[in-house]
Design an enzyme around this catalytic site. Sequence first.
Site, short mmCIF file in Angstrom:
data_model
loop_
_atom_site.label_atom_id
_atom_site.label_comp_id
_atom_site.label_asym_id
_atom_site.label_seq_id
_atom_site.Cartn_x
_atom_site.Cartn_y
_atom_site.Cartn_z
N MET A 19 0.85 -1.21 0.00
CA MET A 19 0.00 0.00 0.00
C MET A 19 0.88 1.25 0.00
O MET A 19 1.02 1.93 1.02
CB MET A 19 -0.91 -0.03 1.24
CG MET A 19 -1.76 -1.29 1.30
SD MET A 19 -2.97 -1.28 2.63
CE MET A 19 -1.92 -1.46 4.06
N ASP A 20 1.45 1.54 -1.15
CA ASP A 20 2.42 2.63 -1.26
C ASP A 20 1.77 3.90 -1.80
O ASP A 20 0.94 3.84 -2.70
CB ASP A 20 3.54 2.17 -2.20
CG ASP A 20 4.73 3.11 -2.19
OD1 ASP A 20 5.52 3.07 -3.15
OD2 ASP A 20 4.89 3.88 -1.23
N GLY A 21 2.18 5.06 -1.27
CA GLY A 21 1.73 6.32 -1.84
C GLY A 21 0.79 7.12 -0.97
O GLY A 21 0.26 8.14 -1.42
N SER A 27 1.18 -0.27 -5.44
CA SER A 27 0.65 0.98 -5.99
C SER A 27 1.76 2.02 -6.13
O SER A 27 2.88 1.81 -5.66
CB SER A 27 -0.45 1.51 -5.07
OG SER A 27 0.02 1.61 -3.74
N SER A 28 1.46 3.10 -6.77
CA SER A 28 2.32 4.26 -6.99
C SER A 28 3.44 4.01 -8.01
O SER A 28 4.35 4.82 -8.14
CB SER A 28 2.89 4.83 -5.68
OG SER A 28 3.99 4.06 -5.25
#
Lengths: 254, 268
Positions: free
Chosen positions: B40-42, B213-214
């Site tokens: 769960m990046d960003g 993500s990101s």
Amino acid sequence: MDSKQKVRGFSCSIHQIGNLGLQLLWSLVHLLISIGYFVVAAAAAVESYLISSGLLTRYKVLNISKLKYLAIVIESDDAVQTSKVVQLLRWLEVMGVKRMCLYDAQGVLKKSKASIVKMLDNAVLFEELDEKDLLEKPKCMALEFASMSDGKEGVVKAANLLFAKYMELGNRDGLDDEFFTEAQVGEALRAVGCKGPEPDLLLVYAPVRCHLGFPAWRTRYTEIVHMGSLKSMRLGSLTKAIYKFTRVRQNYGK
Amino acid sequence: MDKANERASGLLGRLSGFMRSCLFKVLCMGPIPTHFSFIMDGNRRYAKKMDMGEGAGHRAGFFALVSVLKYCYEVGVKYISVYAFSIDNFKRRPEEVKTIMDLILEKTEGLLEEGSIADQYGVRVYFVGNLKLLSEQVRIAAEKVMEATAHNTRCVLLICIAYTSCDEIVNSVRECCKDKMEEIEDEEGDDLVDIEKHMYMGVAPDPDILLRSSGEKRLSNYQLWQTTHCTLYSPTALWPEISLLHVVWGILKFQRSYAYFEKKKKML
């Protein structure tokens, strides 16, 4: 009873038709995706041509010093194409990449390492370098060859080595948790022959973007880039991948 | 006016639910991943982009997580794992770590409430990682949730917290050696099965697809051991922007690579 059977039969037919309809829709979705990928691949081929012919000027200057160690993962079925592998290495040599690891899960590249090194003009095996060579600016290309046996199996060997070391200390009152650290496991891995450094960039030449079992201990912060299959490798795509890597900024979790 | 708006949004909700269900019926004509993993990046970049305060990005990220969990469980994914907090993240500013830990505590305690996602979907929750590094409050809350959901069998959620792959490998090696010490007459060494048995992630099968993500293309010390035959997918959307489309696209990517990985697994 007859009418119940007829209703059951009718709803069964509806269900089967429904399923067939869904199956067709699913196949259509995947067909459209395949067409989309074909168009993207064609565009990538054009872009690759423009990059390799020098028409896209921003890719002309690569800050290659940022790429200290490169790993290349190749699908084992394609790894038998030694001439393709050597071509790829020649392109990388021209770009200035001197230290790299070639990996395929089944160890096909390991079996042909002698012939690959022979086909290159200025290459040595990574294990032939000593500490002094590793610290100095590289004069020639140093190639490491790895396979799945250097990954999970390497960790198993390291675990057995650590256990033997621990037992030599003679402490049988219970396990000292402090003995088992990342540093100790790293050292044990080097002792069992899994010596290579952590690559900055891992290029995957396979049908799917996946590291295919490249040693887990060495890919903590490695950028993993999918290049497509080895048979469709292009100089322009390789240049673009390395260029994009040199622009990445990592926080390392902070 | 309010009642009309409520009726309209209720209708829209039911319509979008119906369309989603139709979409999932089509998707289910192909193989569905057993285990879908997420980095769960960003969240911080999202907060900056939307000019939000500290911690607001992570709160927005939590809502995205709940939506993603619902979509995955509805389509039939049985195991979901998420990288909630890395051991490396402890290096962040203490105020930021505290904000994230407070949010984790709040949402963990929320899982114990009636009507929570764990309740709705029959989810068994595991907190996976070096839990000794967490504060006592968070660790106790995590243990309570694991105990309270232990009887759930429909789906599994693995929340990787105070986790890194390297720490997981070291822990597994340590536990294997502990086992060997207790069976000191047994001269055989460790093997792969022993190491894998002691992995934090040993409670679930290996992931089939991992979405980060990101747009970042690295795994950042997450499930490095488990992703040998896993499709890696990096959409450019920041985590709070991750939507149904990304989940669907991830499943389609998995379906395209399914035959290839099945062939690879048979060769092992």
